[in-house]
Design a protein around this motif. Structure first.
Motif, mmCIF file in Angstrom:
data_model
loop_
_atom_site.group_PDB
_atom_site.id
_atom_site.type_symbol
_atom_site.label_atom_id
_atom_site.label_comp_id
_atom_site.label_asym_id
_atom_site.label_seq_id
_atom_site.Cartn_x
_atom_site.Cartn_y
_atom_site.Cartn_z
ATOM 1 N N UNK A 142 0.816 -1.210 0.000
ATOM 2 C CA UNK A 142 0.000 0.000 0.000
ATOM 3 C C UNK A 142 0.850 1.261 0.000
ATOM 4 N N UNK A 143 1.945 1.240 0.756
ATOM 5 C CA UNK A 143 2.806 2.421 0.802
ATOM 6 C C UNK A 143 3.448 2.684 -0.558
ATOM 7 N N UNK A 144 3.898 1.616 -1.209
ATOM 8 C CA UNK A 144 4.515 1.772 -2.528
ATOM 9 C C UNK A 144 3.484 2.234 -3.547
ATOM 10 N N UNK A 145 2.356 1.560 -3.557
ATOM 11 C CA UNK A 145 1.344 1.828 -4.582
ATOM 12 C C UNK A 145 0.782 3.239 -4.482
ATOM 13 N N UNK A 146 0.292 3.586 -3.305
ATOM 14 C CA UNK A 146 -0.310 4.913 -3.160
ATOM 15 C C UNK A 146 0.726 6.022 -3.263
ATOM 16 N N UNK A 147 1.936 5.769 -2.741
ATOM 17 C CA UNK A 147 2.984 6.775 -2.843
ATOM 18 C C UNK A 147 3.345 7.079 -4.285
ATOM 19 N N UNK A 148 3.547 6.021 -5.074
ATOM 20 C CA UNK A 148 3.919 6.187 -6.477
ATOM 21 C C UNK A 148 2.787 6.823 -7.275
ATOM 22 N N UNK A 149 1.568 6.369 -7.037
ATOM 23 C CA UNK A 149 0.472 6.835 -7.875
ATOM 24 C C UNK A 149 -0.016 8.241 -7.518
ATOM 25 N N UNK A 150 0.094 8.624 -6.251
ATOM 26 C CA UNK A 150 -0.243 10.009 -5.919
ATOM 27 C C UNK A 150 0.793 10.961 -6.510
ATOM 28 N N UNK A 151 2.031 10.491 -6.561
ATOM 29 C CA UNK A 151 3.083 11.278 -7.208
ATOM 30 C C UNK A 151 2.766 11.433 -8.698
ATOM 31 N N UNK A 152 2.319 10.348 -9.303
ATOM 32 C CA UNK A 152 1.944 10.381 -10.713
ATOM 33 C C UNK A 152 0.792 11.333 -10.948
ATOM 34 N N UNK A 153 -0.163 11.318 -10.050
ATOM 35 C CA UNK A 153 -1.311 12.221 -10.142
ATOM 36 C C UNK A 153 -0.858 13.680 -10.197
ATOM 37 N N UNK A 154 0.077 14.012 -9.336
ATOM 38 C CA UNK A 154 0.549 15.392 -9.266
ATOM 39 C C UNK A 154 1.298 15.777 -10.542
ATOM 40 N N UNK A 155 2.115 14.842 -11.050
ATOM 41 C CA UNK A 155 2.874 15.115 -12.266
ATOM 42 C C UNK A 155 1.942 15.329 -13.457
ATOM 43 N N UNK A 156 0.914 14.486 -13.569
ATOM 44 C CA UNK A 156 -0.025 14.611 -14.681
ATOM 45 C C UNK A 156 -0.851 15.900 -14.575
ATOM 46 N N UNK A 157 -1.205 16.276 -13.344
ATOM 47 C CA UNK A 157 -1.958 17.515 -13.160
ATOM 48 C C UNK A 157 -1.115 18.715 -13.577
ATOM 49 N N UNK A 158 0.168 18.706 -13.202
ATOM 50 C CA UNK A 158 1.068 19.803 -13.582
ATOM 51 C C UNK A 158 1.270 19.842 -15.087
ATOM 52 N N UNK A 159 1.346 18.659 -15.685
ATOM 53 C CA UNK A 159 1.504 18.596 -17.140
ATOM 54 C C UNK A 159 0.291 19.197 -17.845
ATOM 55 N N UNK A 160 -0.890 18.895 -17.335
ATOM 56 C CA UNK A 160 -2.115 19.446 -17.930
ATOM 57 C C UNK A 160 -2.168 20.965 -17.810
ATOM 58 N N UNK A 161 -1.740 21.481 -16.652
ATOM 59 C CA UNK A 161 -1.750 22.929 -16.459
ATOM 60 C C UNK A 161 -0.794 23.625 -17.428
ATOM 61 N N UNK A 162 0.385 23.025 -17.617
ATOM 62 C CA UNK A 162 1.354 23.619 -18.537
ATOM 63 C C UNK A 162 0.852 23.541 -19.975
ATOM 64 N N UNK A 163 0.181 22.453 -20.296
ATOM 65 C CA UNK A 163 -0.299 22.261 -21.665
ATOM 66 C C UNK A 163 -1.476 23.170 -21.992
#
Length: 328
Positions: free
Chosen positions: A298-319
């Motif tokens: 759970x720590x690996x999964x949620x940690x990695x995927x919440x990080x991914x969420x933030x990266x994708x959100x930032x990418x959308x804002x820049x785009x």
């Protein structure tokens, strides 16, 4: 394991629903912003990159923690006239050798994790628009729906994996061929009802706990959570849910590994037989490895995927740019 909570579909979806809920609590009397006020014009509830990363995270967790999962399975399983080799020799045999089942883990687990990710978040988004004030019920329902969809892939994988873990087959192809030959295609779905009995409550409880704890912490801290915080919350939610659902996991394991022996005749008979022959504490067999396995996962999964969420959100804002900039 489970899905990430991603909300990066539309142009104005830089905040997820939890953040919108926090905004509503903080400005409930001074703002018309709704908990479920999301952009629906160009919303993409199914995001390929999100599902791909979700599936990959699931594969990494399953592969890395496979030995712990095997120990748990062998503690729970009881096969008449079958003696497991000592744990010390298992690493040199097929029982804890992940290479023997790696194709199954990589292929099918990736599909199941991706399906969960692809179903859970869109379901949650739609339910939040319908019931914006019921975060707990929404998370419970979305988790159950995602688990039900993924079970069509998860169950055959689990049957093959656990029978290999208990030494009944040496390879995945042999397992599939012999199970189908002896038990028919339905043998690949042995223990399906017990699987749902375990996984639907597990998915619903785990994601409800995760969403609620994360929401409360975010509200109290008045800031976004960092990666270690997301990982700790994910580990706690997973470990606690794993402990609660251990009796259901024991029943599921017994029904899946019994094969054509028919040692148990369904869920109720399995529960009664286990309690009668081994006592009620037998329903908690393997709780230690299970809590450890799911907590780390759970720590690996949620940690990695919440990080991914933030990266994708930032990418959308820049785009997409800011609406204010487009007006100028």
């Amino acid at each position: 394991m489970g899905p990430v909570t991603l909300a990066v579909g539309g142009k104005n979806s830089s905040m997820d629903h939890s953040e919108m809920a926090i905004s509503k609590v903080q400005h409930s009397f001074g703002s018309k912003a709704s908990f479920a006020s999301v952009s629906t014009g160009e919303e993409k509830p199914f995001d390929f990159l999100r599902t791909l990363i979700g599936g990959t995270a699931g594969v990494v967790v399953e592969t890395a923690l496979y030995p712990i999962d095997t120990i748990k399975t062998r503690l729970q399983a009881v096969l008449h006239h079958h003696v497991f080799p000592p744990f010390s020799s298992s690493f040199s045999n097929n029982y804890l050798n992940v290479k023997q089942v790696l194709p199954v883990i990589v292929g099918v687990t990736h599909g199941a994790s991706a399906m969960f990710v692809g179903v859970y978040e869109p379901t949650k988004q739609k339910l939040l628009r319908m019931f914006p004030e019921n975060l707990s019920a929404v998370a419970l329902t979305a988790g159950a729906v995602g688990g039900l969809a993924a079970s069509l892939i998860r169950v055959p994988t689990e049957v093959i994996k656990q029978r290999m873990q208990t030494g009944q087959f040496a390879s995945a192809p042999d397992a599939v061929r012999l199970i189908v030959a002896k038990e028919g295609f339905k043998g690949l779905y042995a223990g399906y009802r017990s699987f749902l009995l375990r996984d639907l409550p597990f998915d619903a409880i785990q994601f409800c706990l995760y969403e609620q704890i994360r929401f409360g912490y975010k509200l109290a801290a008045k800031r976004d959570l960092n990666d270690p915080e997301n990982a700790v919350i994910g580990a706690f939610a997973g470990a606690l849910t794993g402990a609660i659902t251990t009796p259901l996991d024991v029943i599921k394991t017994r029904l899946m590994v019994q094969g054509s022996a028919n040692q148990y005749n369904g869920i109720v008979d399995c529960v009664q037989t286990v309690i009668k022959e081994e006592g009620a504490p037998a329903l908690l067999k393997g709780i230690g490895p299970r809590v450890l396995w799911i907590g780390i996962g759970g720590s690996i999964f949620f940690g990695v995927l919440e990080r991914t969420k933030r990266i994708l959100a930032e990418r959308n804002l820049k785009h997409d740019g800011h609406p204010e900039d487009k007006k100028d």
